[in-house]
Design a protein around this motif. Structure first.
Motif, PDB file in Angstrom:
ATOM      1  N   VAL A  65      -5.594   3.327  11.088  1.00  0.00           N
ATOM      2  CA  VAL A  65      -6.223   3.626   9.811  1.00  0.00           C
ATOM      3  C   VAL A  65      -7.369   4.620   9.989  1.00  0.00           C
ATOM      4  O   VAL A  65      -7.901   4.801  11.076  1.00  0.00           O
ATOM      5  CB  VAL A  65      -6.752   2.343   9.138  1.00  0.00           C
ATOM      6  CG1 VAL A  65      -5.610   1.398   8.816  1.00  0.00           C
ATOM      7  CG2 VAL A  65      -7.788   1.662  10.021  1.00  0.00           C
ATOM      8  N   ALA A  66      -7.754   5.236   8.872  1.00  0.00           N
ATOM      9  CA  ALA A  66      -8.813   6.240   8.892  1.00  0.00           C
ATOM     10  C   ALA A  66     -10.183   5.642   8.607  1.00  0.00           C
ATOM     11  O   ALA A  66     -11.198   6.316   8.768  1.00  0.00           O
ATOM     12  CB  ALA A  66      -8.513   7.331   7.864  1.00  0.00           C
ATOM     13  N   HIS A  67     -10.211   4.381   8.190  1.00  0.00           N
ATOM     14  CA  HIS A  67     -11.473   3.777   7.746  1.00  0.00           C
ATOM     15  C   HIS A  67     -11.386   2.269   7.954  1.00  0.00           C
ATOM     16  O   HIS A  67     -10.343   1.662   7.698  1.00  0.00           O
ATOM     17  CB  HIS A  67     -11.688   4.103   6.259  1.00  0.00           C
ATOM     18  CG  HIS A  67     -13.050   3.784   5.747  1.00  0.00           C
ATOM     19  ND1 HIS A  67     -13.447   2.490   5.470  1.00  0.00           N
ATOM     20  CD2 HIS A  67     -14.119   4.582   5.460  1.00  0.00           C
ATOM     21  CE1 HIS A  67     -14.694   2.513   5.022  1.00  0.00           C
ATOM     22  NE2 HIS A  67     -15.120   3.765   5.020  1.00  0.00           N
ATOM     23  N   PRO A  68     -12.469   1.636   8.407  1.00  0.00           N
ATOM     24  CA  PRO A  68     -12.420   0.189   8.668  1.00  0.00           C
ATOM     25  C   PRO A  68     -12.085  -0.654   7.444  1.00  0.00           C
ATOM     26  O   PRO A  68     -11.528  -1.745   7.586  1.00  0.00           O
ATOM     27  CB  PRO A  68     -13.820  -0.125   9.212  1.00  0.00           C
ATOM     28  CG  PRO A  68     -14.667   1.050   8.835  1.00  0.00           C
ATOM     29  CD  PRO A  68     -13.758   2.228   8.826  1.00  0.00           C
ATOM     30  N   ASP A  69     -12.406  -0.157   6.253  1.00  0.00           N
ATOM     31  CA  ASP A  69     -12.081  -0.915   5.042  1.00  0.00           C
ATOM     32  C   ASP A  69     -10.576  -1.037   4.812  1.00  0.00           C
ATOM     33  O   ASP A  69     -10.130  -1.830   3.980  1.00  0.00           O
ATOM     34  CB  ASP A  69     -12.733  -0.258   3.813  1.00  0.00           C
ATOM     35  CG  ASP A  69     -14.229  -0.538   3.744  1.00  0.00           C
ATOM     36  OD1 ASP A  69     -14.735  -1.304   4.583  1.00  0.00           O
ATOM     37  OD2 ASP A  69     -14.905   0.029   2.853  1.00  0.00           O
ATOM     38  N   LEU A  70      -9.790  -0.245   5.531  1.00  0.00           N
ATOM     39  CA  LEU A  70      -8.341  -0.274   5.370  1.00  0.00           C
ATOM     40  C   LEU A  70      -7.657  -1.248   6.314  1.00  0.00           C
ATOM     41  O   LEU A  70      -6.468  -1.520   6.174  1.00  0.00           O
ATOM     42  CB  LEU A  70      -7.762   1.133   5.593  1.00  0.00           C
ATOM     43  CG  LEU A  70      -8.197   2.199   4.593  1.00  0.00           C
ATOM     44  CD1 LEU A  70      -7.688   3.565   5.028  1.00  0.00           C
ATOM     45  CD2 LEU A  70      -7.701   1.864   3.188  1.00  0.00           C
ATOM     46  N   VAL A  71      -8.405  -1.796   7.261  1.00  0.00           N
ATOM     47  CA  VAL A  71      -7.806  -2.722   8.232  1.00  0.00           C
ATOM     48  C   VAL A  71      -7.204  -3.953   7.547  1.00  0.00           C
ATOM     49  O   VAL A  71      -6.055  -4.329   7.832  1.00  0.00           O
ATOM     50  CB  VAL A  71      -8.836  -3.137   9.303  1.00  0.00           C
ATOM     51  CG1 VAL A  71      -8.277  -4.261  10.178  1.00  0.00           C
ATOM     52  CG2 VAL A  71      -9.215  -1.938  10.167  1.00  0.00           C
ATOM     53  N   PRO A  72      -7.928  -4.640   6.646  1.00  0.00           N
ATOM     54  CA  PRO A  72      -7.334  -5.826   6.001  1.00  0.00           C
ATOM     55  C   PRO A  72      -6.050  -5.512   5.238  1.00  0.00           C
ATOM     56  O   PRO A  72      -5.095  -6.292   5.283  1.00  0.00           O
ATOM     57  CB  PRO A  72      -8.440  -6.298   5.039  1.00  0.00           C
ATOM     58  CG  PRO A  72      -9.708  -5.783   5.651  1.00  0.00           C
ATOM     59  CD  PRO A  72      -9.341  -4.441   6.222  1.00  0.00           C
ATOM     60  N   LEU A  73      -6.034  -4.379   4.554  1.00  0.00           N
ATOM     61  CA  LEU A  73      -4.845  -3.996   3.795  1.00  0.00           C
ATOM     62  C   LEU A  73      -3.671  -3.744   4.733  1.00  0.00           C
ATOM     63  O   LEU A  73      -2.555  -4.243   4.511  1.00  0.00           O
ATOM     64  CB  LEU A  73      -5.134  -2.739   2.975  1.00  0.00           C
ATOM     65  CG  LEU A  73      -3.943  -2.115   2.230  1.00  0.00           C
ATOM     66  CD1 LEU A  73      -3.359  -3.107   1.237  1.00  0.00           C
ATOM     67  CD2 LEU A  73      -4.372  -0.835   1.537  1.00  0.00           C
ATOM     68  N   CYS A  74      -3.915  -2.997   5.791  1.00  0.00           N
ATOM     69  CA  CYS A  74      -2.864  -2.691   6.764  1.00  0.00           C
ATOM     70  C   CYS A  74      -2.351  -3.968   7.419  1.00  0.00           C
ATOM     71  O   CYS A  74      -1.138  -4.170   7.561  1.00  0.00           O
ATOM     72  CB  CYS A  74      -3.411  -1.731   7.812  1.00  0.00           C
ATOM     73  SG  CYS A  74      -2.188  -1.134   8.996  1.00  0.00           S
ATOM     74  N   GLN A  75      -3.263  -4.851   7.785  1.00  0.00           N
ATOM     75  CA  GLN A  75      -2.879  -6.101   8.443  1.00  0.00           C
ATOM     76  C   GLN A  75      -2.073  -6.991   7.497  1.00  0.00           C
ATOM     77  O   GLN A  75      -1.082  -7.597   7.902  1.00  0.00           O
ATOM     78  CB  GLN A  75      -4.123  -6.840   8.928  1.00  0.00           C
ATOM     79  CG  GLN A  75      -3.809  -8.082   9.748  1.00  0.00           C
ATOM     80  CD  GLN A  75      -5.045  -8.666  10.405  1.00  0.00           C
ATOM     81  OE1 GLN A  75      -6.154  -8.183  10.202  1.00  0.00           O
ATOM     82  NE2 GLN A  75      -4.866  -9.715  11.190  1.00  0.00           N
ATOM     83  N   GLU A  76      -2.490  -7.044   6.240  1.00  0.00           N
ATOM     84  CA  GLU A  76      -1.771  -7.858   5.253  1.00  0.00           C
ATOM     85  C   GLU A  76      -0.321  -7.413   5.116  1.00  0.00           C
ATOM     86  O   GLU A  76       0.606  -8.236   5.111  1.00  0.00           O
ATOM     87  CB  GLU A  76      -2.471  -7.722   3.896  1.00  0.00           C
ATOM     88  CG  GLU A  76      -1.694  -8.329   2.720  1.00  0.00           C
ATOM     89  CD  GLU A  76      -2.084  -7.718   1.384  1.00  0.00           C
ATOM     90  OE1 GLU A  76      -1.200  -7.651   0.502  1.00  0.00           O
ATOM     91  OE2 GLU A  76      -3.244  -7.291   1.225  1.00  0.00           O
ATOM     92  N   ILE A  77      -0.112  -6.110   5.045  1.00  0.00           N
ATOM     93  CA  ILE A  77       1.235  -5.583   4.849  1.00  0.00           C
ATOM     94  C   ILE A  77       2.112  -5.824   6.076  1.00  0.00           C
ATOM     95  O   ILE A  77       3.261  -6.268   5.960  1.00  0.00           O
ATOM     96  CB  ILE A  77       1.166  -4.082   4.511  1.00  0.00           C
ATOM     97  CG1 ILE A  77       0.496  -3.896   3.135  1.00  0.00           C
ATOM     98  CG2 ILE A  77       2.560  -3.458   4.524  1.00  0.00           C
ATOM     99  CD1 ILE A  77       0.163  -2.467   2.801  1.00  0.00           C
TER     100      ILE A  77
END
Length: 232
Positions: A65-77
């Motif tokens: 990911v490009a930003h730490p705020d995207l980690v939860p979204l990426c992990q969820e998917i």
């Protein structure tokens, strides 16, 4: 990433990696969240969700990911697809059959070449190069996370359009003179947006560098090679 030649390479990537027992890692979605603009944030999250859903369903084992705020979204998917499995190495994608022609099918890409696209190439390249010369390798531009590949793609498109007598959708021929005029226009816009933070010397270097790698008769192997000569 769903353009035919891009789709071909990503599916082939999964098949090739898994045939060798190697993890297939997805790419970085360029869209970045915003903690200040709810609308921009919502659009970014939707775009990233769409990108990571495609990757996970295609068989990728993970992504970045490009930003730490995207980690939860990426992990969820990915968790939704992986379940308790650590990867998708068992997904061999034997259904995928990609040829060299598929990987080179640029002509099947939808869209047209526009002045807006040409201006965007120029503006993004100038902004990125000015930041790169200042020591930043990743830069947020127009709510997208950009890196050296961005400037490389931008200048390559401009060079190719000039040297292949490409016309914009309105019939205008892409020439060196046209690009030089648009460089001046886009630089003025950047100066106005940046205000007191505008670094005239650094942007002067960025313009010189972009001109060298985008307008020269010969195509430079990679833009960072002459760029390193301009590092402080």
């Amino acid at each position: 990433m769903t353009a035919p030649f891009m789709r071909a390479y990503t599916e082939l990537l999964v098949k090739t990696c898994h045939r060798r027992g190697a993890h297939a890692m997805g790419g970085m979605a360029a869209f970045i969240p915003s903690r200040r603009d709810a609308e921009v944030n919502a659009k970014a999250m939707a775009k990233v969700r769409e990108d990571k859903t495609r990757e996970s369903q295609d068989g990728f084992d993970g992504s970045w990911v490009a930003h730490p705020d995207l980690v939860p979204l990426c992990q969820e998917i990915f968790d939704g697809v992986l379940g308790t499995n650590p990867n998708q190495l068992g997904k061999l994608r034997e259904d995928v059959s990609v040829t060299a022609q598929d990987l080179l099918a640029v002509s099947k890409t939808p869209g047209v070449i526009t002045e807006a696209g040409l201006r965007n190439d120029i503006s993004v390249a100038l902004q990125y190069l000015a930041n790169w010369l200042g020591g930043n390798g990743a830069v947020a531009i127009f709510n997208l996370m950009e890196d050296a590949a961005t400037a490389e793609i931008s200048r390559s498109q401009v060079w190719q359009w000039i040297h292949n007598d490409v016309r914009l959708d309105d019939g205008t021929l892409v020439t060196r003179d046209l690009v030089e005029r648009l460089i001046d226009d886009e630089l003025s816009k950047i100066r106005a947006l940046t205000g007191e933070d505008f670094d005239a010397e650094r942007y002067g270097q960025a313009v010189a560098l972009f001109t060298e790698v985008a307008l020269a008769d010969d195509f430079a192997d990679f833009l960072t090679i002459p760029a390193y000569e301009r590092m402080p």
